[in-house]
Design a protein around this motif. Structure first.
Motif, PDB file in Angstrom:
ATOM      1  N   LEU A   1       0.835  -1.204   0.000  1.00 59.90           N
ATOM      2  CA  LEU A   1       0.000   0.000   0.000  1.00 59.90           C
ATOM      3  C   LEU A   1       0.867   1.250   0.000  1.00 59.90           C
ATOM      4  N   ARG A   2       1.532   1.539   1.100  1.00 65.07           N
ATOM      5  CA  ARG A   2       2.532   2.616   1.190  1.00 65.07           C
ATOM      6  C   ARG A   2       3.502   2.185   2.278  1.00 65.07           C
TER       7      ARG A   2
ATOM      8  N   MET B   1       0.909  -0.414   6.697  1.00 61.85           N
ATOM      9  CA  MET B   1       0.365  -1.612   7.356  1.00 61.85           C
ATOM     10  C   MET B   1       0.831  -1.692   8.809  1.00 61.85           C
TER      11      MET B   1
ATOM     12  N   GLU C   1       2.715   7.578   9.202  1.00 60.12           N
ATOM     13  CA  GLU C   1       1.461   6.909   8.830  1.00 60.12           C
ATOM     14  C   GLU C   1       0.538   6.768  10.041  1.00 60.12           C
TER      15      GLU C   1
ATOM     16  N   THR D   1       7.395   9.869   1.126  1.00 61.25           N
ATOM     17  CA  THR D   1       6.945   9.201  -0.096  1.00 61.25           C
ATOM     18  C   THR D   1       8.093   9.116  -1.100  1.00 61.25           C
ATOM     19  N   THR D   2       7.761   8.646  -2.295  1.00 63.11           N
ATOM     20  CA  THR D   2       8.767   8.283  -3.296  1.00 63.11           C
ATOM     21  C   THR D   2       9.812   9.371  -3.522  1.00 63.11           C
TER      22      THR D   2
ATOM     23  N   PRO E   1       7.165  11.103  -8.961  1.00 64.64           N
ATOM     24  CA  PRO E   1       8.338  10.663  -9.728  1.00 64.64           C
ATOM     25  C   PRO E   1       8.093   9.401 -10.544  1.00 64.64           C
TER      26      PRO E   1
ATOM     27  N   LEU F   1      -7.135   4.298   5.782  1.00 68.93           N
ATOM     28  CA  LEU F   1      -6.049   3.426   5.336  1.00 68.93           C
ATOM     29  C   LEU F   1      -5.688   3.590   3.866  1.00 68.93           C
TER      30      LEU F   1
ATOM     31  N   ASN G   1      -3.573   8.379   2.093  1.00 72.86           N
ATOM     32  CA  ASN G   1      -2.914   9.153   3.148  1.00 72.86           C
ATOM     33  C   ASN G   1      -3.328  10.604   2.926  1.00 72.86           C
TER      34      ASN G   1
ATOM     35  N   ILE H   1      -1.069  13.461   1.515  1.00 72.24           N
ATOM     36  CA  ILE H   1      -0.597  13.586   0.128  1.00 72.24           C
ATOM     37  C   ILE H   1      -1.644  13.200  -0.914  1.00 72.24           C
TER      38      ILE H   1
END
Lengths: 224, 83
Positions: free
Chosen positions: A56-57, A61, A93, A102-103, B19, B67, B70, B73
């Protein structure tokens, strides 16, 4: 009297943290997240790794694990809580700290040494440093770009809750010294209390002399 | 109770750098496609039973809030259809 290092499936810096704390003479133990926190917990490390395979991210979890409720309770009491790398992602989170990791701007996993400027020297995490000190610490992440709404970032900075920023070796906070595109070069932030901190760089990998650098040990001294 | 499928689409807020989408766009350009921009999104299809479509949408929306997205963002949308 022990620091609990919370292990999730996919944590991989738990033993690094344990060794670094042992090196500093701090008693610690690795705790499986399903077992809950021991009652004698005097500090908490959320270690790095890839909990739940970053499904998910990153951190999403693990942030739902019941042990995080226990961590939040202790954090509210002033027990020191440090999230490193994946632990920082879990911290954001779960709402222990604001913002999101994030990325990376590069869209790549980056494993390199970075310089950090110490933004405050009056927290348990930075008591060993002076404000403006430049420390060298490794990063190893694909999702370390700190993102937060502009308004919230203004508030965070006004409340002086940025702990570290990426900088060059002279301490200048520049775009070139920003490894991942983080907003305002933020590398680590404080939670509601100064005893709660998250950071993407790895202080536990810069504590024991034989790994080549020791600038990070001051962060872990918060647990002494 | 009625059977619904709630489709939750999660995307980065406007202005948040993506990105992976940029890298994907560059890869498409390397394949000689012409395009101006590319955005990526995650989509979740959730089968659930609810009293009506609003209740199904409310439940899926709460899943997104807590969940699937987020809120720092992401923006999200919920669409509900009977199945």
């Amino acid at each position: 009297m022990t620091v609990s290092i919370v292990r999730f499936g996919g944590s991989n810096c738990d033993r690094d943290a344990e060794r670094a704390l042992t090196h500093l003479g701090v008693d610690s133990q690795i705790v499986w997240h399903e077992d809950g926190l021991p009652t004698d917990t005097t500090g908490v490390v959320l270690p790095g790794g890839f909990s739940y395979g970053d499904y998910l991210r990153a951190g999403a979890m693990a942030a739902q694990s019941p042990i995080i409720d226990e961590v939040e309770s202790l954090a509210a009491e002033g027990v020191p809580v440090l999230g490193v790398c994946n632990g920082a992602q879990i911290g954001c989170e779960s709402g222990l700290t604001e913002g999101a990791f994030t990325t990376n701007e590069s869209a790549r996993f980056q494993c390199e040494h970075v310089f950090l400027r110490v933004e405050r020297d009056d927290t348990p995490w930075t008591d060993a440093y002076d404000e403006g000190d430049v420390i060298e610490i490794p990063i190893a992440h694909g999702e370390g770009r700190y993102e937060i709404d502009a308004d919230r970032l203004d508030t965070l900075e006004a409340e002086n809750r940025v702990l570290f920023r990426y900088c060059d070796e002279n301490g200048d906070v520049t775009d070139a010294a920003n490894p991942n595109g983080s907003r305002h070069n933020v590398a680590g932030v404080l939670g509601d209390r100064e005893t709660v901190a998250v950071m993407m760089p790895h202080p536990e990998r810069a504590t024991i002399p034989h790994v080549g650098m020791t600038d990070g040990k001051g962060v872990l001294r918060a647990f002494e | 109770m009625t059977a619904y499928t709630a489709t939750v689409t999660v995307r980065l807020k406007h202005g948040v750098l993506d990105p992976e989408a940029e890298t994907t766009k560059q890869a498409l350009e390397r394949l000689d496609f012409e395009l101006d921009a590319l955005r990526s999104a995650d989509q979740f299809e959730i089968d659930l039973d609810a009293a009506d479509a609003d209740a199904a949408a409310d439940r899926a929306g709460e899943m997104a809030e807590r969940l699937l997205a987020n809120p720092t963002i992401h923006d999200y949308e919920v669409d509900v259809a009977q199945r």
